[in-house]
Design a protein around this motif. Structure first.
Motif, mmCIF file in Angstrom:
data_model
loop_
_atom_site.group_PDB
_atom_site.id
_atom_site.type_symbol
_atom_site.label_atom_id
_atom_site.label_comp_id
_atom_site.label_asym_id
_atom_site.label_seq_id
_atom_site.Cartn_x
_atom_site.Cartn_y
_atom_site.Cartn_z
ATOM 1 N N ASN A 11 -61.676 -34.962 34.826
ATOM 2 C CA ASN A 11 -61.706 -36.403 35.278
ATOM 3 C C ASN A 11 -61.172 -36.089 36.928
ATOM 4 O OD1 ASN A 11 -61.094 -38.974 35.937
ATOM 5 N ND2 ASN A 11 -60.741 -39.695 34.116
ATOM 6 N N LYS A 12 -62.029 -35.990 37.537
ATOM 7 C CA LYS A 12 -61.829 -35.705 39.328
ATOM 8 C C LYS A 12 -60.881 -36.878 39.716
ATOM 9 C CE LYS A 12 -65.657 -32.526 40.189
ATOM 10 N NZ LYS A 12 -66.862 -32.355 40.938
ATOM 11 N N GLU A 13 -61.214 -38.218 39.323
ATOM 12 C CA GLU A 13 -60.754 -39.335 40.179
ATOM 13 C C GLU A 13 -59.270 -39.384 39.529
ATOM 14 O OE1 GLU A 13 -62.841 -42.986 39.364
ATOM 15 O OE2 GLU A 13 -64.455 -42.312 40.491
ATOM 16 N N LEU A 14 -58.996 -39.100 38.098
ATOM 17 C CA LEU A 14 -57.771 -39.252 37.689
ATOM 18 C C LEU A 14 -56.888 -37.948 38.377
ATOM 19 C CD1 LEU A 14 -55.483 -40.162 35.620
ATOM 20 C CD2 LEU A 14 -56.640 -38.605 33.977
ATOM 21 N N ASN A 15 -57.465 -36.786 38.248
ATOM 22 C CA ASN A 15 -56.812 -35.567 38.751
ATOM 23 C C ASN A 15 -56.462 -35.965 40.443
ATOM 24 O OD1 ASN A 15 -56.101 -32.800 38.438
ATOM 25 N ND2 ASN A 15 -57.642 -32.427 40.145
ATOM 26 N N LEU A 16 -57.304 -36.454 41.049
ATOM 27 C CA LEU A 16 -56.894 -36.777 42.419
ATOM 28 C C LEU A 16 -55.789 -37.657 42.569
ATOM 29 C CD1 LEU A 16 -57.514 -36.400 45.492
ATOM 30 C CD2 LEU A 16 -59.310 -38.216 45.307
ATOM 31 N N MET A 17 -55.865 -38.836 41.889
ATOM 32 C CA MET A 17 -54.981 -39.833 41.692
ATOM 33 C C MET A 17 -53.470 -39.290 41.373
ATOM 34 S SD MET A 17 -54.671 -43.372 39.443
ATOM 35 C CE MET A 17 -56.278 -43.602 39.894
ATOM 36 N N ILE A 18 -53.396 -38.333 40.589
ATOM 37 C CA ILE A 18 -52.174 -37.676 40.099
ATOM 38 C C ILE A 18 -51.663 -36.953 41.164
ATOM 39 C CG2 ILE A 18 -51.172 -35.920 38.465
ATOM 40 C CD1 ILE A 18 -53.066 -37.080 36.189
ATOM 41 N N TRP A 19 -52.464 -35.983 41.765
ATOM 42 C CA TRP A 19 -52.055 -35.152 42.869
ATOM 43 C C TRP A 19 -51.576 -35.870 44.209
ATOM 44 C CZ3 TRP A 19 -49.850 -30.878 41.988
ATOM 45 C CH2 TRP A 19 -50.114 -30.165 40.776
ATOM 46 N N GLN A 20 -52.205 -37.011 44.499
ATOM 47 C CA GLN A 20 -51.928 -37.808 45.413
ATOM 48 C C GLN A 20 -50.414 -38.513 45.344
ATOM 49 O OE1 GLN A 20 -55.237 -40.682 45.715
ATOM 50 N NE2 GLN A 20 -55.897 -39.577 47.436
ATOM 51 N N PHE A 21 -50.056 -38.730 44.060
ATOM 52 C CA PHE A 21 -48.731 -39.226 43.714
ATOM 53 C C PHE A 21 -47.915 -38.169 43.769
ATOM 54 C CE2 PHE A 21 -45.641 -39.702 40.543
ATOM 55 C CZ PHE A 21 -45.084 -40.899 40.796
ATOM 56 N N HIS A 22 -48.134 -36.951 43.323
ATOM 57 C CA HIS A 22 -47.327 -35.806 43.538
ATOM 58 C C HIS A 22 -47.061 -35.888 45.107
ATOM 59 C CE1 HIS A 22 -46.987 -31.462 44.494
ATOM 60 N NE2 HIS A 22 -46.004 -31.270 43.705
ATOM 61 N N ALA A 23 -48.039 -35.710 45.859
ATOM 62 C CA ALA A 23 -47.813 -35.546 47.340
ATOM 63 C C ALA A 23 -46.972 -36.571 48.077
ATOM 64 C CB ALA A 23 -49.429 -35.682 48.141
ATOM 65 N N ILE A 24 -46.912 -37.875 47.353
ATOM 66 C CA ILE A 24 -46.256 -38.923 47.828
ATOM 67 C C ILE A 24 -44.744 -38.492 47.657
ATOM 68 C CG2 ILE A 24 -45.711 -41.342 47.554
ATOM 69 C CD1 ILE A 24 -48.345 -42.002 47.077
ATOM 70 N N MET A 25 -44.465 -38.182 46.372
ATOM 71 C CA MET A 25 -43.220 -37.785 45.811
ATOM 72 C C MET A 25 -42.668 -36.673 46.704
ATOM 73 S SD MET A 25 -42.711 -40.170 43.853
ATOM 74 C CE MET A 25 -40.880 -39.793 43.756
ATOM 75 N N SER A 26 -43.477 -35.696 47.309
ATOM 76 C CA SER A 26 -43.089 -34.389 47.968
ATOM 77 C C SER A 26 -42.645 -35.122 49.417
ATOM 78 C CB SER A 26 -44.446 -33.559 48.119
ATOM 79 O OG SER A 26 -44.506 -33.004 46.866
ATOM 80 N N MET A 27 -43.321 -36.000 49.922
ATOM 81 C CA MET A 27 -43.022 -36.691 51.195
ATOM 82 C C MET A 27 -41.723 -37.277 50.980
ATOM 83 S SD MET A 27 -46.700 -38.157 52.915
ATOM 84 C CE MET A 27 -45.647 -38.428 54.291
ATOM 85 N N VAL A 28 -41.398 -37.942 49.910
ATOM 86 C CA VAL A 28 -40.086 -38.739 49.525
ATOM 87 C C VAL A 28 -38.984 -37.727 49.691
ATOM 88 C CG1 VAL A 28 -38.692 -39.949 47.993
ATOM 89 C CG2 VAL A 28 -41.189 -40.636 48.565
ATOM 90 N N MET A 29 -39.212 -36.745 49.064
ATOM 91 C CA MET A 29 -38.166 -35.388 48.879
ATOM 92 C C MET A 29 -37.875 -34.919 50.261
ATOM 93 S SD MET A 29 -37.827 -32.023 46.839
ATOM 94 C CE MET A 29 -39.388 -31.190 47.763
ATOM 95 N N TYR A 30 -39.154 -34.799 51.198
ATOM 96 C CA TYR A 30 -38.924 -34.460 52.577
ATOM 97 C C TYR A 30 -37.872 -35.234 53.300
ATOM 98 C CZ TYR A 30 -42.529 -30.944 51.333
ATOM 99 O OH TYR A 30 -43.243 -29.963 50.704
ATOM 100 N N LEU A 31 -38.122 -36.641 53.368
ATOM 101 C CA LEU A 31 -37.567 -37.533 54.123
ATOM 102 C C LEU A 31 -36.107 -37.515 53.756
ATOM 103 C CD1 LEU A 31 -40.437 -40.444 54.371
ATOM 104 C CD2 LEU A 31 -39.736 -38.793 56.010
ATOM 105 N N ALA A 32 -35.880 -37.578 52.489
ATOM 106 C CA ALA A 32 -34.407 -37.506 51.963
ATOM 107 C C ALA A 32 -33.763 -36.321 52.534
ATOM 108 C CB ALA A 32 -34.378 -37.396 50.361
ATOM 109 N N MET A 33 -34.478 -35.436 52.460
ATOM 110 C CA MET A 33 -33.455 -34.096 53.002
ATOM 111 C C MET A 33 -33.417 -34.231 54.556
ATOM 112 S SD MET A 33 -35.307 -30.850 50.718
ATOM 113 C CE MET A 33 -34.663 -30.688 49.172
ATOM 114 N N ALA A 34 -34.194 -34.763 55.085
ATOM 115 C CA ALA A 34 -34.403 -34.943 56.871
ATOM 116 C C ALA A 34 -33.180 -35.909 57.130
ATOM 117 C CB ALA A 34 -35.539 -35.533 57.090
#
Length: 209
Positions: A176-199
């Motif tokens: 399911n490409k749409e679901l897969n993309l949505m999930i990895w976009q969520f993963h990407a957002i959480m990565s950015m949140v972690m980077y900002l917290a570390m900053a």
């Protein structure tokens, strides 16, 4: 664009702040800084491979080892309990061996490492929660460098652990490409949140006790 370029480049925010304050970093902060630099370099290599239409999954196996060793080493520097520090040392040695065994005999290096990646996330989450339990909340908690590092870790690793477990299913079974993309976009957002917290953590090096 968001997954391939924006999120990987967002890691430059904590790296640049950490570099600016590097001389003031404690040993724990340096391990987080090394982790971010290693992550940035591996992400850059992954982007290059994608640009040449090559799979970057082997890099994920390498990344798992590097990430685990550096973040567990970070935890080893902030714990004062001798037994916990000794236990962490054993895990830092054993976990990379498990990763090598996994991609050599169990899971192909060209698939998601759905055994070792979730295990890594669980280990890092466990030690982060253990440190939080041992140290508690002090009056100056919000102004401490390690508090923001741990906040970023706790916002990222527990949440995305399920994604690591289901990665191969979503790509090769569900398709399911749409679901897969949505999930990895969520993963990407959480990565950015972690980077900002570390900053934020790196910006507090001069006031961290």
């Amino acid at each position: 664009m968001f997954l391939t370029y924006i999120v990987p480049l967002s890691i430059l925010i904590p790296i640049l702040i950490g570099l600016f304050n590097y001389k003031n970093l404690q040993t724990s902060g340096k391990f987080v800084f090394y982790y971010l630099v290693a992550s940035g370099l591996i992400n850059l290599a992954a982007i290059v491979l994608v640009a040449f239409r090559m799979t970057n999954l082997p890099l994920l196996h390498l990344y798992t080892i590097v990430e685990a060793v550096l973040l567990l080493s970070y935890f080893r520097t902030i714990f004062t309990n001798h037994l916990i520090r000794k236990f962490l040392l054993y895990i830092i040695i054993i976990f990379p061996l498990l990763c090598i065994i996994n991609f050599t005999f169990i899971q192909s290096i060209f698939t998601f490492n759905t055994y070792t990646r979730p295990l890594e996330a669980i280990l890092i989450t466990f030690f982060c929660l253990l440190y939080l339990y041992k140290s508690g909340f002090t009056e100056n908690w919000i102004n401490k460098q390690t508090s923001w590092f741990n906040m970023g870790i706790l916002l990222y690793f527990p949440v995305v652990c399920i994604i690591f477990i289901l990665s191969n299913y979503m790509v090769f079974v569900s398709k399911n490409k749409e679901l897969n993309l949505m999930i990895w976009q969520f993963h990407a957002i959480m990565s950015m949140v972690m980077y900002l917290a570390m900053a934020k953590g790196f910006s507090l090096t001069k006031t961290d006790g």
